[in-house]
Design an enzyme around this catalytic site. Structure first.
Site, short mmCIF file in Angstrom:
data_model
loop_
_atom_site.label_atom_id
_atom_site.label_comp_id
_atom_site.label_asym_id
_atom_site.label_seq_id
_atom_site.Cartn_x
_atom_site.Cartn_y
_atom_site.Cartn_z
N ARG A 1 0.81 -1.22 0.00
CA ARG A 1 0.00 0.00 0.00
C ARG A 1 0.85 1.27 0.00
O ARG A 1 0.34 2.36 -0.24
CB ARG A 1 -0.96 -0.02 1.20
CG ARG A 1 -2.05 -1.06 1.07
CD ARG A 1 -2.76 -1.35 2.39
NE ARG A 1 -2.01 -2.30 3.21
CZ ARG A 1 -2.44 -2.77 4.40
NH1 ARG A 1 -3.58 -2.35 4.91
NH2 ARG A 1 -1.70 -3.64 5.08
N ALA B 1 41.43 45.72 -3.44
CA ALA B 1 40.16 45.35 -4.07
C ALA B 1 40.40 44.91 -5.51
O ALA B 1 41.30 45.41 -6.18
CB ALA B 1 39.20 46.53 -4.04
#
Ligand code: UD1
Ligand code: CA
Length: 482
Positions: free
Chosen positions: A19, A431
């Protein structure tokens, strides 16, 4: 040590579970981080039985492998054909050497909510009443599919269990059902199982028939009604699987809340059985805590967070985050919108901020990776700051390489750290740098193209454009001193 230590517990787990409509055998479906059969084995172990055997059959190899992996030392018995629960118990007893003196407890592998306490209470009732068999029953709102407990109208004594498929309409109206959990006298059980027939709608040997057989032979048959019928929920389909998950989750959260955890909205929080909490933890809505996750004292997790096998340190804050096999230090700050992959270790008071992904990254105490970065295969010391939009370039297409950044470093925004590379303590990077070479301690590394300004380019190449007009206005303005 349990007072009524049973001789054996037999766990029935040989059925396919048709099931469920699944490729996975039913008893291996999971709720709250544990398989169905795993929940039952854990509850059974609380009884400290002399022997424990799991009857396997359908997908035997898979089930045995699962048991060996998670419940080492668990014995199994093989039921080659699923001829019913009675037959399955027979196979289990055969594996344990046949007739067992003392109490034999039988549980189904598909009742994951059953607690060790309920099993202990059943064993106690069974012993105190001197029964040949004691069945754990429950009054349920909907008894569809279950075996019904038939009682003598006059005495109230249990006379039989009738399976749903074999029941008359009158019997189907009965709300008291068989949980599938029994305590038996081992010797009487073995004997009665030999007498179980297969003349029923499923052509199977029903364990439930043992009850009638023992009663007819003049033995004491008893029933113990479960205090909470939800505990004996048997899982046959996925609706029941979800229902069991919900009930177990409620139980786990209730326990946590009573122990001093604030769960803002329990209906939106999922926890596994292996999750633990310190006191005064706050769990915000939409949070899933899975596997062996521990949230220490005063930490706050969520909203919308999924942590698996993760440790959250005391007083840490974890917001809108997904983490797997990570360690978050005390008073650290994670998220919102962070993804911590396996091997991430964030030191105390550290930060992994917004849109940051980390993997196999050890980040030191007080170190911050605040924005838009990927940190993979890296070691970063203490009190360093990693600039926004940095990428630890760890993969050359074939192999992974490591980046090491020291303590008290300040790396610039938009850096690429092309591993393997090492940045010494106290170093800075500019950066926009692509760092391919080691940076000595205390240096500033600049690794980017030089900026070149070509003056008057717009006026020459884009005459009359809005940009050109704006440029003209700006330069005239400057010339006129405005
Ligand atoms: C069973 C009981 C029913 C009870 C219900 C509780 C019987 C005949 N029926 O019905 O009275 O109300 O549980 O949930 O006992 N199994 C085997 N081998 C087999 C058949 C089953 O190992 O040959 C195992 C299954 O894997 C499962 C358990 O036994 O873990 C129960 O089997 P299932 O088919 O789910 O029985 P139910 O129809 O639910
Ligand atoms: Ca069942």
């Amino acid at each position: 040590m349990s007072a009524n230590r049973p001789a054996a517990v037999v766990v029935l787990a040989a059925g396919e579970g048709t099931r469920m409509k699944s490729k996975t055998p039913k008893v291996l479906h999971e709720i709250a981080g544990r398989s169905l059969v795993g929940h039952v084995v854990c509850a059974a172990r609380e009884l400290e039985p002399e022997q424990l055997v799991v009857v396997v059959g359908h997908a035997r190899d898979q089930v045995e492998e699962h048991l060996a992996q998670h419940y080492a030392g668990t014995r199994t018995a093989f039921q080659s054909e699923q001829n019913g629960t009675g037959h399955a118990v027979r196979m289990g007893l055969e594996e344990l050497g046949g007739e067992l003196r003392g109490t034999v407890i039988v549980v189904c592998g598909d009742t994951p909510l059953l607690s060790g306490d309920t099993l202990t209470a059943l064993a106690a009732t069974h012993a105190a009443d001197g029964n040949a068999v004691t069945v754990l029953t429950a009054d349920v709102p909907d008894s569809t599919g279950y075996g019904r407990i038939v009682r003598d109208a006059a005495t109230g004594a249990v006379t039989a269990i009738v399976e749903h498929k074999d029941a008359t309409d009158a019997q189907r109206a009965i709300r008291e059902i068989n949980s599938g959990v029994f305590a038996f006298d081992g010797v009487l059980l073995a004997d009665a199982l030999k007498k179980v027939r297969t003349d029923n709608s499923q052509g199977e040997e029903y364990l439930t028939d043992v009850l009638g057989i023992l009663r007819e032979a003049g033995h004491r048959v008893g029933a113990s009604v479960a205090a909470d019928h939800r505990e004996i929920l048997g899982i046959n389909n996925r609706v029941q699987l979800a229902e069991a998950r919900r009930l177990l989750n409620e139980r786990l959260l209730e326990r946590a809340m009573l122990a001093g955890v604030t769960v803002v909205d329990p209906s939106s929080v999922l926890v596994d059985v292996t999750v633990t909490f310190g006191q005064d933890v706050v769990v915000h809505p939409g949070t899933q805590l899975l596997g062996v996750t521990h949230v220490a004292e005063d930490a706050e997790v969520g909203p919308n967070t999924r942590l698996k096998d993760t440790v959250v340190g005391a007083g840490a804050r974890v917001d809108n985050t997904v983490a797997d096999s990570a360690e978050i230090g005390a008073a650290a700050n994670v998220g919102p919108y962070a993804y911590l992959r396996p091997g991430t270790k964030l030191g105390a008071k550290g930060k992994i901020g917004t849109y940051v992904e980390t993997k196999n990254a050890v980040i030191g105490e007080g170190t911050k990776v605040p924005h838009l970065s990927y940190v993979g295969d890296a070691t970063i010391g203490d009190h360093s700051n990693i600039g926004a939009a940095s990428v630890f370039v760890n993969y050359d297409g074939e192999q992974k390489h490591h980046t090491t950044i020291g303590s008290h470093c300040r790396t610039g925004s938009d850096n690429m750290f092309v591993a393997p590379v090492t940045i010494g303590d106290g170093a800075y990077t500019a950066a926009g740098s692509v760092i391919t070479k080691d940076v000595p301690p205390g240096s500033l590394a600049v690794a980017r193209g030089q900026q070149r300004n070509i003056e008057g380019w717009v006026a020459r190449k884009r005459p009359g454009s809005a940009a050109a007009q704006a440029a003209t206005a700006a330069t005239e303005g400057v010339a006129e001193g405005n």
